[in-house]
Design an enzyme around this catalytic site. Structure first.
Site, PDB file in Angstrom:
ATOM      1  CE  LYS A  80      17.407 -18.831  30.193  1.00 19.51           C
ATOM      2  NZ  LYS A  80      18.310 -18.895  29.048  1.00 19.51           N
ATOM      3  N   GLY A 184      16.014 -28.340  11.271  1.00 11.99           N
ATOM      4  CA  GLY A 184      15.495 -27.045  11.713  1.00 11.99           C
ATOM      5  C   GLY A 184      16.137 -25.899  10.960  1.00 11.99           C
ATOM      6  N   GLY A 186      15.352 -22.491  11.184  1.00 10.59           N
ATOM      7  CA  GLY A 186      14.856 -21.246  11.759  1.00 10.59           C
ATOM      8  C   GLY A 186      15.919 -20.163  11.687  1.00 10.59           C
ATOM      9  CG  HIS A 187      15.404 -16.653  14.121  1.00 11.90           C
ATOM     10  ND1 HIS A 187      14.384 -17.050  14.935  1.00 11.90           N
ATOM     11  CD2 HIS A 187      14.969 -15.551  13.485  1.00 11.90           C
ATOM     12  CE1 HIS A 187      13.367 -16.225  14.799  1.00 11.90           C
ATOM     13  NE2 HIS A 187      13.694 -15.303  13.923  1.00 11.90           N
ATOM     14  CB  VAL A 188      20.417 -20.863  14.553  1.00 10.22           C
ATOM     15  CG1 VAL A 188      21.847 -21.371  14.512  1.00 10.22           C
ATOM     16  CG2 VAL A 188      20.240 -19.908  15.721  1.00 10.22           C
TER      17      VAL A 188
HETATM   18  P1  NAD Z   1      13.767 -21.049  15.629  1.00  7.36           P
HETATM   19  O1  NAD Z   1      12.516 -21.258  16.418  1.00  7.36           O
HETATM   20  O2  NAD Z   1      13.917 -19.814  14.812  1.00  7.36           O
HETATM   21  O3  NAD Z   1      14.011 -22.304  14.649  1.00  7.36           O
HETATM   22  C1  NAD Z   1      13.761 -23.615  14.989  1.00  7.36           C
HETATM   23  C2  NAD Z   1      13.251 -24.308  13.716  1.00  7.36           C
HETATM   24  O4  NAD Z   1      13.120 -25.703  13.978  1.00  7.36           O
HETATM   25  C3  NAD Z   1      11.875 -23.803  13.270  1.00  7.36           C
HETATM   26  O5  NAD Z   1      11.928 -23.448  11.900  1.00  7.36           O
HETATM   27  C4  NAD Z   1      10.961 -25.002  13.514  1.00  7.36           C
HETATM   28  O6  NAD Z   1       9.901 -25.080  12.573  1.00  7.36           O
HETATM   29  C5  NAD Z   1      11.927 -26.156  13.368  1.00  7.36           C
HETATM   30  N1  NAD Z   1      11.502 -27.398  14.006  1.00  7.36           N
HETATM   31  C6  NAD Z   1      10.835 -27.554  15.180  1.00  7.36           C
HETATM   32  N2  NAD Z   1      10.609 -28.859  15.405  1.00  7.36           N
HETATM   33  C7  NAD Z   1      11.161 -29.534  14.371  1.00  7.36           C
HETATM   34  C8  NAD Z   1      11.273 -30.909  14.029  1.00  7.36           C
HETATM   35  N3  NAD Z   1      10.739 -31.871  14.798  1.00  7.36           N
HETATM   36  N4  NAD Z   1      11.932 -31.252  12.908  1.00  7.36           N
HETATM   37  C9  NAD Z   1      12.453 -30.308  12.109  1.00  7.36           C
HETATM   38  N5  NAD Z   1      12.380 -28.985  12.372  1.00  7.36           N
HETATM   39  C10 NAD Z   1      11.734 -28.609  13.481  1.00  7.36           C
HETATM   40  O7  NAD Z   1      14.950 -21.190  16.687  1.00  7.36           O
HETATM   41  P2  NAD Z   1      16.458 -20.705  16.493  1.00  7.36           P
HETATM   42  O8  NAD Z   1      16.610 -19.360  17.099  1.00  7.36           O
HETATM   43  O9  NAD Z   1      16.892 -20.942  15.095  1.00  7.36           O
HETATM   44  O10 NAD Z   1      17.196 -21.723  17.471  1.00  7.36           O
HETATM   45  C11 NAD Z   1      17.380 -23.081  17.090  1.00  7.36           C
HETATM   46  C12 NAD Z   1      17.912 -23.874  18.281  1.00  7.36           C
HETATM   47  O11 NAD Z   1      19.137 -23.304  18.729  1.00  7.36           O
HETATM   48  C13 NAD Z   1      16.983 -23.855  19.504  1.00  7.36           C
HETATM   49  O12 NAD Z   1      17.114 -25.099  20.176  1.00  7.36           O
HETATM   50  C14 NAD Z   1      17.557 -22.758  20.377  1.00  7.36           C
HETATM   51  O13 NAD Z   1      17.266 -22.964  21.744  1.00  7.36           O
HETATM   52  C15 NAD Z   1      19.040 -22.922  20.100  1.00  7.36           C
HETATM   53  N6  NAD Z   1      19.808 -21.700  20.297  1.00  7.36           N
HETATM   54  C16 NAD Z   1      19.479 -20.568  19.629  1.00  7.36           C
HETATM   55  C17 NAD Z   1      20.223 -19.399  19.823  1.00  7.36           C
HETATM   56  C18 NAD Z   1      19.882 -18.116  19.077  1.00  7.36           C
HETATM   57  O14 NAD Z   1      20.703 -17.182  19.106  1.00  7.36           O
HETATM   58  N7  NAD Z   1      18.755 -18.043  18.399  1.00  7.36           N
HETATM   59  C19 NAD Z   1      21.310 -19.405  20.714  1.00  7.36           C
HETATM   60  C20 NAD Z   1      21.657 -20.596  21.381  1.00  7.36           C
HETATM   61  C21 NAD Z   1      20.876 -21.738  21.165  1.00  7.36           C
END
Ligand code: NAD
Length: 348
Positions: A80, A184, A186-188
């Site tokens: 990392k 949450g 978001g993207h995932v």
């Molecule tokens: P993102 O930032 O696109 O989405 C996260 C969402 O969670 C946002 O919409 C945010 O508003 C919401 N959120 C934050 N705090 C909150 C709360 N207290 N209650 C409800 N919602 C809340 O992130 P992502 O890319 O979708 O990733 C989500 C999680 O998965 C993260 O923990 C990330 O580290 C993990 N992750 C992501 C990937 C990836 O490919 N994007 C890969 C492995 C792990």
């Protein structure tokens, strides 16, 4: 600040500190273990208050990548990088160029990808200086989504596959009619909602921002709940897809679910809470196993592969979870501890 004696050092192979006077870049690269191959892991930019805070974060994250890569069946080690600074106010093209030079100085021992605070464009600037950057150009796609270098579609697909396997194990059921609470969108999380809806799951969703909630309600018939209420629902599965450390004693006591399967990193506030979940009869899909779709995607973008090979590799998350659940059951150990043991057998 001691490095070798640091509580998170854990036998790291290589820790490199770098300062570039002209751009002002200050960064650290940590390679935890390269027994399975060169270390792959994201580069994060964060306004760390102290150098010690940055060191702690990079050591902890790079170790996590060793376990994640091993469990994802990749011929890669764990590493990392962190850049010290606020990505909103202190990021400059010159710093990204300097970071590319820093990565190049390790001659491929560390391969960088995107993490918090950086974008694909930042990685492209680094990529002008070194070929040891992955996730800039996506050649392979998952489920026909446009491949733009963002691995979230693959992460979401892996979580969906893993959640299906976890429900089959915990409830002896397919997803039709199963109630899933997603924290949450978001993207995932939003993509996970789409997959689950297509299989007849009933969704309860929350987010601190409203835009994606409306989409989930209108397109996936989800029921919106407040962020405070997500732990108290009478549902079958909790899918954490927001932030880490949400599984603490207080929230675990509130959960009524049979399984936890979601994308968030570091879901357990403490490692020992895995046993607390097991004692409550909740089947926990270890986070770094079920959310490995993204790293598998990044790996395939860097080799000669195909859409179907990448997809099949992500679907192996299901077999890995079944192996974990079977060992956890036969040995009476929490699933997160079993996952760590299997990873250590693979990279040790
Ligand atoms: P993102 O930032 O696109 O989405 C996260 C969402 O969670 C946002 O919409 C945010 O508003 C919401 N959120 C934050 N705090 C909150 C709360 N207290 N209650 C409800 N919602 C809340 O992130 P992502 O890319 O979708 O990733 C989500 C999680 O998965 C993260 O923990 C990330 O580290 C993990 N992750 C992501 C990937 C990836 O490919 N994007 C890969 C492995 C792990």
């Amino acid at each position: 600040m001691s490095v070798f004696e640091h509580s998170e050092f854990d036998g790291h192979e290589h820790v490199a500190f770098y300062q570039d006077a002209s751009s002002g870049l200050k960064a650290i690269i940590a390679v935890h273990n390269s027994n399975l191959g060169n270390a792959l892991g994201g580069c994060r930019m964060w306004p760390y208050a102290t150098d010690e805070e940055a060191l702690r974060d990079v050591l902890r994250l790079s170790k996590g990548m060793t376990y994640k890569a091993a469990m994802a069946g990749l011929n890669q080690g764990g590493g990392k990088a962190v850049i010290i600074g606020n990505p909103r106010t202190e990021k400059t093209p010159e710093k990204m160029v300097a970071m590319g030079n820093f990565i190049d100085s390790l001659s491929g021992k560390y391969i960088s990808a995107e993490d918090s605070g950086l974008t694909v464009d930042d990685l492209k600037l680094m990529g002008n200086q070194t070929r040891h950057v992955s996730g800039i150009q996506a050649k392979y796609h998952i489920n026909s989504e446009p491949a733009d270098g963002n691995p979230a579609p693959s992460t979401a697909y892996g979580v969906y596959v893993g959640l299906k396997t976890t429900v089959a194990k915990a409830m002896n059921s397919d997803l039709n009619g199963v109630k899933v609470a997603i924290q949450g969108l978001g993207h995932v999380g939003l993509r996970l909602a789409k997959h689950l809806h297509s299989q007849g799951a009933c969704l309860y969703v929350t987010d601190i921002h409203t835009e994606n909630i409306e989409k989930a309600v209108n397109e996936y018939s989800a029921i919106a709940v407040s962020p405070e209420d997500i732990f108290d629902l009478d549902v079958d599965v909790f899918a954490p897809c927001a932030m880490g450390a949400i599984l603490d004693e207080k929230n675990i006591a509130r959960l009524k679910v049979k399984a936890i399967a979601g994308a968030a990193n570091n879901q357990l506030a403490k490692e020992e809470f895995g046993q607390l979940l097991a004692d409550k009869g909740i089947l926990y899909a270890p986070d770094y196993v079920i959310n490995a779709g993204g790293i598998i995607d990044i790996y395939h973008q860097s080799i000669s592969s195909s859409d179907s090979q990448m997809r099949e590799h992500i679907e192996k998350i299901s077999d890995t979870l079944l192996e974990i659940y079977s060992r956890a059951q036969s040995q009476g150990i929490a699933t997160n501890i079993v996952a760590n043991q299997i990873a250590e057998e693979r990279f040790g």
